[in-house]
Design a protein around this motif. Sequence first.
Motif, short mmCIF file in Angstrom:
data_model
loop_
_atom_site.label_atom_id
_atom_site.label_comp_id
_atom_site.label_asym_id
_atom_site.label_seq_id
_atom_site.Cartn_x
_atom_site.Cartn_y
_atom_site.Cartn_z
N SER A 258 -9.36 -1.49 43.23
CA SER A 258 -8.76 -0.65 42.19
C SER A 258 -7.66 -1.43 41.50
O SER A 258 -7.23 -2.49 41.96
CB SER A 258 -8.20 0.65 42.79
OG SER A 258 -7.13 0.36 43.68
N ILE A 259 -7.20 -0.87 40.39
CA ILE A 259 -6.08 -1.44 39.65
C ILE A 259 -4.87 -0.54 39.83
O ILE A 259 -4.95 0.69 39.66
CB ILE A 259 -6.41 -1.55 38.15
CG1 ILE A 259 -7.47 -2.62 37.91
CG2 ILE A 259 -5.16 -1.88 37.34
CD1 ILE A 259 -7.00 -4.04 38.16
N GLY A 260 -3.74 -1.16 40.18
CA GLY A 260 -2.47 -0.45 40.26
C GLY A 260 -1.46 -1.11 39.34
O GLY A 260 -1.75 -2.11 38.68
N ALA A 261 -0.28 -0.53 39.28
CA ALA A 261 0.83 -1.11 38.53
C ALA A 261 2.10 -0.93 39.35
O ALA A 261 2.24 0.05 40.08
CB ALA A 261 0.97 -0.45 37.16
N ASP A 262 3.03 -1.88 39.23
CA ASP A 262 4.12 -1.98 40.20
C ASP A 262 5.42 -2.37 39.50
O ASP A 262 5.61 -3.52 39.11
CB ASP A 262 3.73 -3.05 41.24
CG ASP A 262 4.65 -3.11 42.45
OD1 ASP A 262 5.87 -3.03 42.28
OD2 ASP A 262 4.13 -3.27 43.58
N GLY A 263 6.31 -1.37 39.31
CA GLY A 263 7.64 -1.65 38.78
C GLY A 263 8.70 -1.62 39.86
O GLY A 263 9.80 -2.12 39.68
N GLY A 264 8.36 -1.01 41.00
CA GLY A 264 9.29 -0.94 42.13
C GLY A 264 8.54 -0.65 43.42
O GLY A 264 8.89 0.25 44.17
N GLY A 265 7.47 -1.44 43.65
CA GLY A 265 6.68 -1.25 44.86
C GLY A 265 5.46 -0.38 44.68
O GLY A 265 4.77 -0.04 45.65
N SER A 266 5.12 -0.04 43.44
CA SER A 266 4.09 0.98 43.20
C SER A 266 2.66 0.54 43.51
O SER A 266 1.76 1.37 43.53
CB SER A 266 4.15 1.47 41.75
OG SER A 266 5.32 2.22 41.55
N ILE A 267 2.42 -0.74 43.73
CA ILE A 267 1.15 -1.21 44.30
C ILE A 267 1.27 -1.30 45.81
O ILE A 267 0.41 -0.83 46.56
CB ILE A 267 0.76 -2.58 43.72
CG1 ILE A 267 0.24 -2.44 42.28
CG2 ILE A 267 -0.30 -3.27 44.58
CD1 ILE A 267 -0.02 -3.76 41.58
N ARG A 268 2.36 -1.88 46.27
CA ARG A 268 2.48 -2.24 47.69
C ARG A 268 2.77 -1.03 48.59
O ARG A 268 2.27 -0.95 49.71
CB ARG A 268 3.57 -3.30 47.83
CG ARG A 268 3.19 -4.63 47.17
CD ARG A 268 4.42 -5.46 46.85
NE ARG A 268 5.18 -4.90 45.75
CZ ARG A 268 6.49 -5.07 45.56
NH1 ARG A 268 7.19 -5.78 46.45
NH2 ARG A 268 7.10 -4.53 44.52
N ILE A 269 3.56 -0.08 48.11
CA ILE A 269 3.87 1.10 48.92
C ILE A 269 2.62 1.92 49.22
O ILE A 269 2.31 2.19 50.38
CB ILE A 269 4.97 1.94 48.25
CG1 ILE A 269 6.30 1.19 48.26
CG2 ILE A 269 5.11 3.29 48.94
CD1 ILE A 269 7.35 1.81 47.35
N PHE A 495 12.23 -2.46 51.25
CA PHE A 495 11.82 -3.85 51.40
C PHE A 495 11.15 -4.44 50.15
O PHE A 495 10.82 -5.62 50.14
CB PHE A 495 10.87 -3.99 52.59
CG PHE A 495 11.47 -3.56 53.90
CD1 PHE A 495 12.42 -4.34 54.53
CD2 PHE A 495 11.10 -2.36 54.49
CE1 PHE A 495 12.97 -3.96 55.75
CE2 PHE A 495 11.65 -1.97 55.70
CZ PHE A 495 12.59 -2.76 56.34
N VAL A 496 10.93 -3.63 49.12
CA VAL A 496 10.04 -4.08 48.04
C VAL A 496 10.75 -4.35 46.72
O VAL A 496 10.18 -5.00 45.84
CB VAL A 496 8.90 -3.07 47.81
CG1 VAL A 496 8.02 -2.93 49.04
CG2 VAL A 496 9.45 -1.71 47.37
N ARG A 497 11.97 -3.86 46.54
CA ARG A 497 12.62 -3.93 45.23
C ARG A 497 12.86 -5.36 44.75
O ARG A 497 12.71 -5.66 43.56
CB ARG A 497 13.97 -3.21 45.27
CG ARG A 497 13.91 -1.71 45.49
CD ARG A 497 15.31 -1.14 45.43
NE ARG A 497 15.34 0.31 45.59
CZ ARG A 497 15.66 0.94 46.72
NH1 ARG A 497 15.95 0.23 47.81
NH2 ARG A 497 15.67 2.25 46.78
N LEU A 498 13.27 -6.25 45.67
CA LEU A 498 13.72 -7.58 45.25
C LEU A 498 12.63 -8.34 44.51
O LEU A 498 12.90 -9.03 43.52
CB LEU A 498 14.20 -8.37 46.46
CG LEU A 498 14.77 -9.77 46.16
CD1 LEU A 498 15.97 -9.68 45.22
CD2 LEU A 498 15.16 -10.48 47.46
N ALA A 499 11.39 -8.24 44.97
CA ALA A 499 10.30 -8.98 44.33
C ALA A 499 10.06 -8.52 42.90
O ALA A 499 9.63 -9.30 42.05
CB ALA A 499 9.02 -8.87 45.15
N ASN A 500 10.33 -7.24 42.59
CA ASN A 500 10.23 -6.78 41.21
C ASN A 500 11.33 -7.38 40.35
O ASN A 500 11.10 -7.76 39.21
CB ASN A 500 10.30 -5.26 41.15
CG ASN A 500 9.04 -4.59 41.64
OD1 ASN A 500 8.98 -4.20 42.80
ND2 ASN A 500 8.04 -4.48 40.80
#
Length: 558
Positions: A258-269, A495-500
């Motif tokens: 699938s396709i996701g989008a991630d501005g603050g972990g929205s794929i990874r969470i 744990f995910v914010r920094l990468a964004n």
Amino acid sequence: MSYQRAPVKAPRMSGVALKAMVNTLERGVVGPVLVEKLMRDSGIEQWRELSAGDAPPIQYPLPPGAPAAEPQTPLEQAARAIATSPVTLERETVATFARAYRDGTTDPVAVVKRAHAAIERLDGGADRLGLFIARKPEEVLSAAEASSERLRAGMPLSVLDGVPVVLKDEVDLAGFPTTLGTTYRTEVARADSTVAARLKAAGALILGKANMNEIGINPIGLNPHYGAARNPWNRGHITGGSSSASSAAVAAGLCPLSIGADGGGSIRIPAALCGIVGLKATWGRIPETGVPPLCWNVAHVGPMGLTVDDVAAMYAILAGPDGHDVVARDQPVHHLSRYEDGSLQGIRLGVCTPYFEDADPDVVTRCKDALRALTDAGATVVELPPPDLNAILWTHSCIILSEMAEAVLPQLKARASVFGLDSRANLALGRQFRATDFVHALRHRHRLTRELLALMADVDVLVTPTTACTAPAIPESTLPAGESNLPVVDALMRFVRLANLTGNPALSVPAGFDRAGLPVGVHLTGRPYEEHLLLRLGRVVERAAECRTPSTHVRVLG
């Protein structure tokens, strides 16, 4: 500096209390005073006083990355990614689809018919999973017929030919509105986004537009307009968000990708909470052309999938400049160098132990198992200093909420009630940040990026849990409006914010299960343009972790 995380000082609210608070936040005189108090109570003043040194308010230039050791075309890379994938009846991966089509066991038409029947069962009635916002089954069937003809002729477009996928309703698909999980965005897209166009060119079959958190503003996955997305492992629990149904559809067996989008972990969470794989590639690595802007400085679009091999195949096809997205220009050629190499000799894993362990006990245990799998393969662990979580929190919050408030400002001014209560609360915060706050945040983004790149001169990959907890229960009594629960938001985003902020690539990989049988994800962060290394390490973790099937699950290959 010792590891510190300030507790979140915000009440859990729903129903009448949440509505009253939101109405107060939006009032011209009282609202700004209340918002400022809430922000001060949560530590913004310390951040406002924190020096950014000599950092200017522009992104620190990302280093170009190493050239491909094994140059291949995107289609060759995709084929390579699944070449050694295990093919089992239990998991319908891209490799399983490719084998079934090659052997003539089934064809895309039969698959699509089964998928449509399964969607009707899973997404209809009172017990629906809340997976889809829009579908056009007849169009998908026509695409499947064309795919079947190509496969019979021995001329597939790629290894994704005939493979079903879903798109988060945050990317344009010609003939569909891109709702962003709202009810006011009704204009039909005239052209495909780059990611949709590349998937179609590869022969993938797009089943429809997946449910998401409204405007992607929350990591929980409860949409007030299209229903709560429910977790296939336990439908009483959240999927995470904002790519909520993009993860649930894969976990439920409707598609391997699938396709996701991630501005603050929205794929990874959601990948972590639903037990699948999610890749946030380097900022700009996958073009955002045809993705309506919500948060320009931290946004990414990318692949989610059943296995690392599936995600690697989709990444190979999606990545690379398209001539339109300015962020995607001037990047090195993407590749999968040494992808199959399970020996991790010489790989250094950066871990800050107190940060790593700031999660629920079951999450920590499973992520330590993943870390052990990496060291058993030859990697070594390097202890790192603790991150400044308050600086990361406020830098990210200021940028993403300010940009989201600006992106939807016309609708917000015209009629705020078109948004759900939780979105309105977050947008009120976004509108309260000062211009000086935003410049301050951009300067800290530059500083944090520069410091992370310096830190990663001595390590190859950072390892943490993806989320600090497994999927929380859905607060059923608060639906459809949902609730404001900032402690849960913090546990999901810690744990995910920094990468964004920095734009570094990051991967969430399943690491096992907690005692309730809910999935745990481990998080790997790499240097810019080193997705190939993250995927290589993710493969090692995946093959060492326990594999199970969710309680709600279908098989579309027959």
